[in-house]
Design a protein around this motif. Structure first.
Motif, PDB file in Angstrom:
ATOM      1  N   PHE A 117     -68.166  -3.826 -18.373  1.00 56.37           N
ATOM      2  CA  PHE A 117     -68.301  -4.067 -19.814  1.00 56.37           C
ATOM      3  C   PHE A 117     -66.979  -4.060 -20.565  1.00 56.37           C
ATOM      4  N   SER A 118     -65.914  -3.621 -19.959  1.00 57.33           N
ATOM      5  CA  SER A 118     -64.588  -3.358 -20.510  1.00 57.33           C
ATOM      6  C   SER A 118     -64.645  -2.148 -21.443  1.00 57.33           C
ATOM      7  N   SER A 119     -63.510  -1.510 -21.606  1.00 62.14           N
ATOM      8  CA  SER A 119     -63.483  -0.260 -22.367  1.00 62.14           C
ATOM      9  C   SER A 119     -63.289  -0.525 -23.862  1.00 62.14           C
ATOM     10  N   ILE A 120     -63.610   0.498 -24.641  1.00 61.11           N
ATOM     11  CA  ILE A 120     -63.408   0.431 -26.092  1.00 61.11           C
ATOM     12  C   ILE A 120     -61.931   0.197 -26.378  1.00 61.11           C
ATOM     13  N   VAL A 121     -61.063   0.959 -25.697  1.00 58.48           N
ATOM     14  CA  VAL A 121     -59.622   0.832 -25.917  1.00 58.48           C
ATOM     15  C   VAL A 121     -59.162  -0.595 -25.647  1.00 58.48           C
ATOM     16  N   GLU A 122     -59.615  -1.172 -24.543  1.00 56.62           N
ATOM     17  CA  GLU A 122     -59.219  -2.536 -24.202  1.00 56.62           C
ATOM     18  C   GLU A 122     -59.659  -3.527 -25.286  1.00 56.62           C
ATOM     19  N   LYS A 123     -60.875  -3.374 -25.780  1.00 55.21           N
ATOM     20  CA  LYS A 123     -61.374  -4.280 -26.820  1.00 55.21           C
ATOM     21  C   LYS A 123     -60.591  -4.125 -28.124  1.00 55.21           C
ATOM     22  N   VAL A 124     -60.255  -2.887 -28.478  1.00 56.22           N
ATOM     23  CA  VAL A 124     -59.478  -2.662 -29.700  1.00 56.22           C
ATOM     24  C   VAL A 124     -58.101  -3.300 -29.558  1.00 56.22           C
ATOM     25  N   VAL A 125     -57.444  -3.070 -28.422  1.00 56.59           N
ATOM     26  CA  VAL A 125     -56.118  -3.651 -28.202  1.00 56.59           C
ATOM     27  C   VAL A 125     -56.168  -5.167 -28.316  1.00 56.59           C
ATOM     28  N   ARG A 126     -57.203  -5.761 -27.764  1.00 59.09           N
ATOM     29  CA  ARG A 126     -57.325  -7.218 -27.749  1.00 59.09           C
ATOM     30  C   ARG A 126     -57.586  -7.794 -29.147  1.00 59.09           C
ATOM     31  N   HIS A 127     -58.316  -7.075 -29.989  1.00 51.12           N
ATOM     32  CA  HIS A 127     -58.758  -7.664 -31.258  1.00 51.12           C
ATOM     33  C   HIS A 127     -58.105  -7.089 -32.520  1.00 51.12           C
ATOM     34  N   ALA A 128     -57.369  -6.015 -32.402  1.00 51.07           N
ATOM     35  CA  ALA A 128     -56.757  -5.399 -33.587  1.00 51.07           C
ATOM     36  C   ALA A 128     -55.678  -6.293 -34.172  1.00 51.07           C
ATOM     37  N   GLY A 129     -55.585  -6.291 -35.480  1.00 56.01           N
ATOM     38  CA  GLY A 129     -54.553  -7.049 -36.166  1.00 56.01           C
ATOM     39  C   GLY A 129     -53.327  -6.207 -36.463  1.00 56.01           C
ATOM     40  N   CYS A 130     -53.283  -4.990 -35.916  1.00 53.24           N
ATOM     41  CA  CYS A 130     -52.149  -4.095 -36.129  1.00 53.24           C
ATOM     42  C   CYS A 130     -51.774  -3.459 -34.796  1.00 53.24           C
ATOM     43  N   SER A 131     -50.754  -2.648 -34.812  1.00 50.41           N
ATOM     44  CA  SER A 131     -50.329  -1.955 -33.596  1.00 50.41           C
ATOM     45  C   SER A 131     -51.397  -0.960 -33.156  1.00 50.41           C
ATOM     46  N   VAL A 132     -51.462  -0.734 -31.842  1.00 53.22           N
ATOM     47  CA  VAL A 132     -52.393   0.235 -31.276  1.00 53.22           C
ATOM     48  C   VAL A 132     -51.600   1.157 -30.367  1.00 53.22           C
ATOM     49  N   LEU A 133     -51.715   2.450 -30.597  1.00 52.30           N
ATOM     50  CA  LEU A 133     -51.049   3.437 -29.763  1.00 52.30           C
ATOM     51  C   LEU A 133     -52.127   4.153 -28.953  1.00 52.30           C
ATOM     52  N   ILE A 134     -51.967   4.151 -27.636  1.00 49.21           N
ATOM     53  CA  ILE A 134     -52.947   4.758 -26.752  1.00 49.21           C
ATOM     54  C   ILE A 134     -52.344   6.012 -26.146  1.00 49.21           C
ATOM     55  N   ASP A 135     -52.946   7.136 -26.454  1.00 51.22           N
ATOM     56  CA  ASP A 135     -52.514   8.407 -25.900  1.00 51.22           C
ATOM     57  C   ASP A 135     -53.102   8.511 -24.500  1.00 51.22           C
ATOM     58  N   ARG A 136     -52.257   8.508 -23.497  1.00 52.64           N
ATOM     59  CA  ARG A 136     -52.725   8.501 -22.110  1.00 52.64           C
ATOM     60  C   ARG A 136     -52.621   9.857 -21.426  1.00 52.64           C
ATOM     61  N   ARG A 137     -52.188  10.867 -22.142  1.00 56.14           N
ATOM     62  CA  ARG A 137     -52.069  12.170 -21.501  1.00 56.14           C
ATOM     63  C   ARG A 137     -53.452  12.703 -21.151  1.00 56.14           C
ATOM     64  N   PRO A 138     -53.636  13.105 -19.894  1.00 53.25           N
ATOM     65  CA  PRO A 138     -54.938  13.666 -19.524  1.00 53.25           C
ATOM     66  C   PRO A 138     -55.133  15.021 -20.184  1.00 53.25           C
ATOM     67  N   ASP A 139     -56.375  15.403 -20.378  1.00 55.76           N
ATOM     68  CA  ASP A 139     -56.655  16.703 -20.989  1.00 55.76           C
ATOM     69  C   ASP A 139     -56.187  17.863 -20.126  1.00 55.76           C
ATOM     70  N   HIS A 140     -56.168  17.664 -18.818  1.00 57.31           N
ATOM     71  CA  HIS A 140     -55.752  18.734 -17.922  1.00 57.31           C
ATOM     72  C   HIS A 140     -54.710  18.178 -16.964  1.00 57.31           C
ATOM     73  N   ALA A 141     -53.433  18.401 -17.319  1.00 55.88           N
ATOM     74  CA  ALA A 141     -52.340  17.854 -16.513  1.00 55.88           C
ATOM     75  C   ALA A 141     -52.375  18.411 -15.096  1.00 55.88           C
ATOM     76  N   ASP A 142     -52.704  19.677 -14.941  1.00 55.94           N
ATOM     77  CA  ASP A 142     -52.785  20.283 -13.618  1.00 55.94           C
ATOM     78  C   ASP A 142     -54.260  20.440 -13.266  1.00 55.94           C
ATOM     79  N   LYS A 143     -54.767  19.548 -12.455  1.00 57.29           N
ATOM     80  CA  LYS A 143     -56.195  19.524 -12.127  1.00 57.29           C
ATOM     81  C   LYS A 143     -56.641  20.790 -11.398  1.00 57.29           C
TER      82      LYS A 143
END
Length: 155
Positions: A117-143
């Motif tokens: 279905f593609s992700s929400i983030v991907e759809k926003v990046v594709r259709h937004a008329g402004c810059s999109v910043l995606i925070d990619r830091r995982p919630d738990h850096a040390d699993k």
């Protein structure tokens, strides 16, 4: 840096929400505005007869209260915008309506539904008329480390 920031926050991880709000506060211009946004996904009409009539209203009010409390706790002045609809479309629409110059989102671990279905983030990046910043830091850096109660607590 940015005059108007749309900060898309889900009702999942409190740690992610805190991180996004702090980042938005650090990036907004003095005198700028942050619009904290949550979208409650549409419920198919065939299921509406099984839910109480006040479900949508209750869900909106609950999300608004949680987001307002979080903003107050962190000292981040923001307008709260909760809508019902398709998340990606609503985020892009709110950005257009407010003349936002940045949409701030967090990524998640991809799963098979993202490929279908593609992700929400991907759809926003594709259709937004402004810059999109995606925070990619995982919630738990040390699993292997035990997560703190605040890290796993839902918003």
């Amino acid at each position: 840096m940015y005059r108007t920031i749309i900060c898309g926050i889900g009702m999942g991880s409190r740690q992610t929400a805190n991180r996004l709000l702090r980042r938005a506060a650090a990036l907004v211009d003095e005198g700028g505005s942050i619009v904290v946004t949550h979208v409650i996904e549409n419920i198919p009409h065939r299921h509406l007869t099984e839910l109480p009539e006040v479900f949508e209203t209750t869900a909106i009010v609950d999300a608004e209260k949680k987001l307002a409390a979080l903003c107050k706790e962190l000292g981040v002045p923001a307008r709260i915008e909760v809508r019902i609809g398709v998340a990606a479309s609503a985020l892009v629409a709110i950005a257009r309506e407010t003349s936002a110059d940045l949409i701030l989102l967090s990524s998640h671990v991809s799963d098979i539904t993202d490929y279908v279905f593609s992700s929400i983030v991907e759809k926003v990046v594709r259709h937004a008329g402004c810059s999109v910043l995606i925070d990619r830091r995982p919630d738990h850096a040390d699993k292997d480390a035990a997560p703190q109660a605040e890290d796993t607590a839902p918003l």
